[in-house]
Design a protein around this motif. Structure first.
Motif, mmCIF file in Angstrom:
data_model
loop_
_atom_site.group_PDB
_atom_site.id
_atom_site.type_symbol
_atom_site.label_atom_id
_atom_site.label_comp_id
_atom_site.label_asym_id
_atom_site.label_seq_id
_atom_site.Cartn_x
_atom_site.Cartn_y
_atom_site.Cartn_z
ATOM 1 N N GLN A 26 0.904 -1.210 -0.162
ATOM 2 C CA GLN A 26 0.063 0.017 0.103
ATOM 3 C C GLN A 26 0.937 1.226 0.158
ATOM 4 O O GLN A 26 0.385 2.254 -0.452
ATOM 5 N N GLN A 29 1.512 1.968 -3.453
ATOM 6 C CA GLN A 29 0.295 2.784 -3.915
ATOM 7 C C GLN A 29 0.381 4.291 -3.900
ATOM 8 O O GLN A 29 0.355 4.918 -4.781
ATOM 9 N N LEU A 30 0.806 4.684 -2.531
ATOM 10 C CA LEU A 30 0.948 6.017 -2.204
ATOM 11 C C LEU A 30 2.121 6.761 -3.071
ATOM 12 O O LEU A 30 1.690 7.843 -3.737
ATOM 13 N N GLN A 32 3.171 5.962 -5.899
ATOM 14 C CA GLN A 32 2.244 6.099 -7.199
ATOM 15 C C GLN A 32 1.488 7.376 -7.425
ATOM 16 O O GLN A 32 1.250 7.717 -8.568
ATOM 17 N N LEU A 33 0.999 7.789 -6.573
ATOM 18 C CA LEU A 33 0.020 8.909 -6.447
ATOM 19 C C LEU A 33 0.611 10.415 -6.575
ATOM 20 O O LEU A 33 0.047 11.235 -6.611
ATOM 21 N N SER A 84 -5.851 3.521 9.470
ATOM 22 C CA SER A 84 -4.910 4.723 8.966
ATOM 23 C C SER A 84 -3.717 3.982 8.643
ATOM 24 O O SER A 84 -3.185 4.131 7.494
ATOM 25 N N SER A 86 -3.244 0.832 7.817
ATOM 26 C CA SER A 86 -3.426 0.021 6.782
ATOM 27 C C SER A 86 -3.513 0.815 5.351
ATOM 28 O O SER A 86 -2.830 0.557 4.345
ATOM 29 N N SER A 87 -3.906 1.941 5.360
ATOM 30 C CA SER A 87 -4.149 3.019 4.297
ATOM 31 C C SER A 87 -2.862 3.429 3.914
ATOM 32 O O SER A 87 -2.569 3.745 2.824
#
Lengths: 154, 177
Positions: A26, A29-30, A32-33, A84, A86-87
């Motif tokens: 994850q 993922q962040l 990548q943003l 949070s 996990s996010s």
């Protein structure tokens, strides 16, 4: 230290964090943003996570310090922290929260106090590591380099 | 997985022929994101913006209803300029849960057509089924990834464009010829 060296150091450091379980996919993922239009996205989300977590840890300490512990409240706080962490990909914090919730269900005061210590421990560890990682990124950008993307193939 | 990817690609190819790809304001999908977690709101907002959506992020079901103009206790605040095309909501929230928000939206004659997507960290079949039965469009297991949002928006955009064309009675592919 020149940019190439800094970039290699960052990649190695990040990979270690993944191998040791501090971070999971994850977090990638962040990353990548984040782009030129949002160059501080990761720093911003991680900062929100730090603020949120510290408040939750305080609330948890207080809630567990009561003469009659309200385990529903404790569980609600842990649920939030689990969410949070996990996010953002803070895997060990998330796992510590999962264990914590199990003991909340059992309404076991000694075990939950131990869980709180464990969660705090994991939180401060990942906080330290994320701060180091973000500092390395900052140094690269300041030296005119770009942040290398980590491939999950390792 | 490959099948889904192929279908999405096909839709994209059809859209590119003869279409103006620059999203004008009225063509951007406007998403109302509901989540009590500040961290999650920031992430979902970014995920949606990267998929070219307009985003309004609120921290509770109550505020979501207020934004839509559905809250009985507060009068509609005149936000009717911005139509909501999709609601994406967390399931576990203090006060009104995402499930309760879903029910309120589906019970409303004005807003029941708006697709609602539920997000939850708990991958519980009973919960997923309950939401789908109540009319949820889809269910995302947290943590939310870019592929989850892309899937939903791709599906919405195709449905949305086709719906808009039907309503306007224009077939854009004909204009190209």
């Amino acid at each position: 230290m020149e940019v190439g060296q800094m970039q290699r150091r960052l990649v190695d450091y990040t990979k270690t964090l993944f191998m040791e379980g501090f971070l999971d996919a994850q977090f990638l993922q962040l990353q990548q943003l984040q782009d030129e239009s949002n160059p501080d996205f990761v720093v911003e989300v991680v900062s929100l996570f730090f603020d949120d977590s510290e408040k939750l840890l305080n609330d948890l300490s207080m809630a567990l310090d009561q003469p009659n512990v309200d385990f529903k409240k404790v569980d609600a706080h842990v649920h939030q922290l689990k969410g949070s962490s996990s996010s953002i990909g803070a895997q060990r914090v998330k796992n510590a929260c999962i264990a914590f919730r199990n003991f909340c269900e059992e309404q076991n005061i000694d075990a939950t106090l131990r869980c709180l210590q464990q969660v705090k421990h994991e939180y401060y560890l990942v906080k330290n590591k994320l701060e180091t990682l973000l500092r390395l990124e900052q140094q690269i950008v300041a030296a005119g380099g770009s942040i290398p993307t980590i491939e999950m193939g390792f | 997985m490959a099948v889904n990817g192929a279908v999405t690609w096909l839709r994209r190819a059809e859209e590119i022929d003869g279409y103006d790809l620059s999203a004008s304001d009225s063509e951007e999908v406007h998403v109302l994101a509901v989540d009590d977690s500040l961290v999650d709101r920031k992430v979902i907002e970014r995920l949606l913006k990267i998929t070219s959506c307009k985003v309004t992020a609120v921290d509770s079901g109550r505020r979501a209803l207020q934004f839509l103009g559905l809250d009985e206790e507060k009068e509609a605040n005149g936000f009717d300029g911005l139509k909501v095309d999709l609601i994406i909501t967390d399931y576990c929230m203090p006060g009104m849960t995402g499930y309760e928000l879903l029910k309120k939206v589906k019970e409303s004659s004005a807003f029941r057509e708006i697709p609602v997507v539920i997000m939850s960290s708990e991958n519980v079949i009973a919960r997923i089924d309950r939401c789908l039965e109540e009319g949820a469009e889809d269910f995302i297991v947290k943590p939310v990834k870019l592929s989850d949002v892309k899937r939903i928006i791709d599906y919405m955009t195709t449905d949305f464009r086709e719906g808009e064309e039907r309503r306007r009675g224009i077939n854009k592919r004909k204009l190209r010829d």
